[in-house]
Design an enzyme around this catalytic site. Structure first.
Site, PDB file in Angstrom:
ATOM      1  N   TYR A 156       0.843  -1.146   0.085  1.00  0.00           N
ATOM      2  CA  TYR A 156      -0.156   0.510  -0.021  1.00  0.00           C
ATOM      3  C   TYR A 156       0.701   1.642  -0.365  1.00  0.00           C
ATOM      4  O   TYR A 156       0.732   2.262  -0.906  1.00  0.00           O
ATOM      5  CB  TYR A 156      -1.162  -0.477   1.029  1.00  0.00           C
ATOM      6  CG  TYR A 156      -1.716   1.228   1.257  1.00  0.00           C
ATOM      7  CD1 TYR A 156      -2.731   1.462   0.906  1.00  0.00           C
ATOM      8  CD2 TYR A 156      -1.464   2.163   2.240  1.00  0.00           C
ATOM      9  CE1 TYR A 156      -3.980   2.415   0.865  1.00  0.00           C
ATOM     10  CE2 TYR A 156      -2.327   2.995   1.973  1.00  0.00           C
ATOM     11  CZ  TYR A 156      -3.568   2.995   1.671  1.00  0.00           C
ATOM     12  OH  TYR A 156      -4.439   4.676   1.683  1.00  0.00           O
ATOM     13  N   LYS A 160       0.950   4.154  -2.899  1.00  0.00           N
ATOM     14  CA  LYS A 160       1.088   5.564  -2.493  1.00  0.00           C
ATOM     15  C   LYS A 160       1.843   6.773  -2.698  1.00  0.00           C
ATOM     16  O   LYS A 160       1.784   7.597  -3.254  1.00  0.00           O
ATOM     17  CB  LYS A 160       0.546   5.784  -0.852  1.00  0.00           C
ATOM     18  CG  LYS A 160      -0.433   5.321  -1.230  1.00  0.00           C
ATOM     19  CD  LYS A 160      -1.553   5.799  -1.740  1.00  0.00           C
ATOM     20  CE  LYS A 160      -3.486   5.420  -1.183  1.00  0.00           C
ATOM     21  NZ  LYS A 160      -4.725   5.898  -1.770  1.00  0.00           N
TER      22      LYS A 160
END
Length: 252
Positions: A156, A160
């Site tokens: 994740y 990002k």
């Protein structure tokens, strides 16, 4: 914070619009006079979020990782309103909380496909009408975890961090064509996603709030109002930057 922004006549496309944050940004844009295309894989969720019919809303189910579906979404927006002023790349998936050495290739690829490649695909098709018009904004909703790491959140966080870099690259490549690009990195926001993970708001606050110098979690409104500011004329000299709305999390 309430931002005084006038988006009258503007067209805003928001991915992940069935989620709390996407819908919060959509409501802020509608309140500022914009027309909004709600994009999400969850067609039922889109219908529930948008409620009654509103000629300023367009609901478009889409898998952002599918190039042809993304192309059709942008075509539908242009067919309906003839312009595209702002793209908000908010669609995201959170992979299982595992160490990177234990994470499956499937979950790694899923994080990149949706969170990063999906955003690039949306940009690829949205930039055309923006460049032709000589104006536009790409707003990538990144995360505090794009700047710092957390256990079990490697895929994740990597995706990002890629969104932050993508916003910078777009800014450099297309500033001379009137297109701005920024990323917005929220801290933990008291949303349904956080509630699902921790069970209830009280538990989430107990587990997380002490990590933030301001002593609280973020609210959807905190992020939506900053997004609205970045879309406004007041932010016209801002491009290629990451704006952290994280309660001081990354300052520690």
């Amino acid at each position: 914070m309430t931002v005084n922004a006038d988006l009258s006549g503007h067209v805003v496309v928001i991915t992940g619009a069935a989620g709390d944050l996407g819908w919060g940004i959509a409501q802020a844009c509608l309140g500022a006079g914009a027309r909004v295309a709600l994009v999400d894989l969850d067609a039922e969720g889109l219908a529930q979020r948008s409620g009654q019919d509103d000629e300023r809303l367009l609901r478009l189910p889409c898998d952002v990782a599918d190039s042809e579906q993304v192309r059709r979404v942008i075509d539908a927006v242009l067919a309906r309103w003839g312009r595209l002023d702002v793209l908000v790349n908010n669609a995201a998936v959170v992979t299982p909380g595992e160490k990177l050495g234990d994470l499956s290739l499937e979950h790694w690829q899923q994080a990149l496909d949706i969170n990063l490649t999906g955003a690039w695909l949306m940009c690829k098709f949205a930039l055309g009408p923006m460049r032709r018009a000589g104006r536009g904004l790409v707003l990538n909703i990144a995360s505090q975890l794009g700047s710092v790491a957390a256990p079990g959140r490697g895929a994740y966080g990597t995706s990002k961090a890629g969104l932050i870099a993508l916003a910078r690259a777009i800014a450099v490549d297309h500033a001379d064509e009137g297109v701005r690009s920024v990323s917005l990195s929220p801290g933990a926001v008291l949303s349904s996603r956080v509630l699902r993970r921790y069970g209830d708001a009280e538990t989430a606050r107990h587990m997380l709030a002490s990590r933030y110098p301001v002593g609280r979690l973020g609210e959807v409104e905190d992020i939506a109002q900053m997004a609205l500011f970045l879309m406004s004329k007041s932010a016209s000299f801002m491009t290629g930057v990451d704006v952290r709305v994280d309660g001081g999390y990354t300052a520690i």
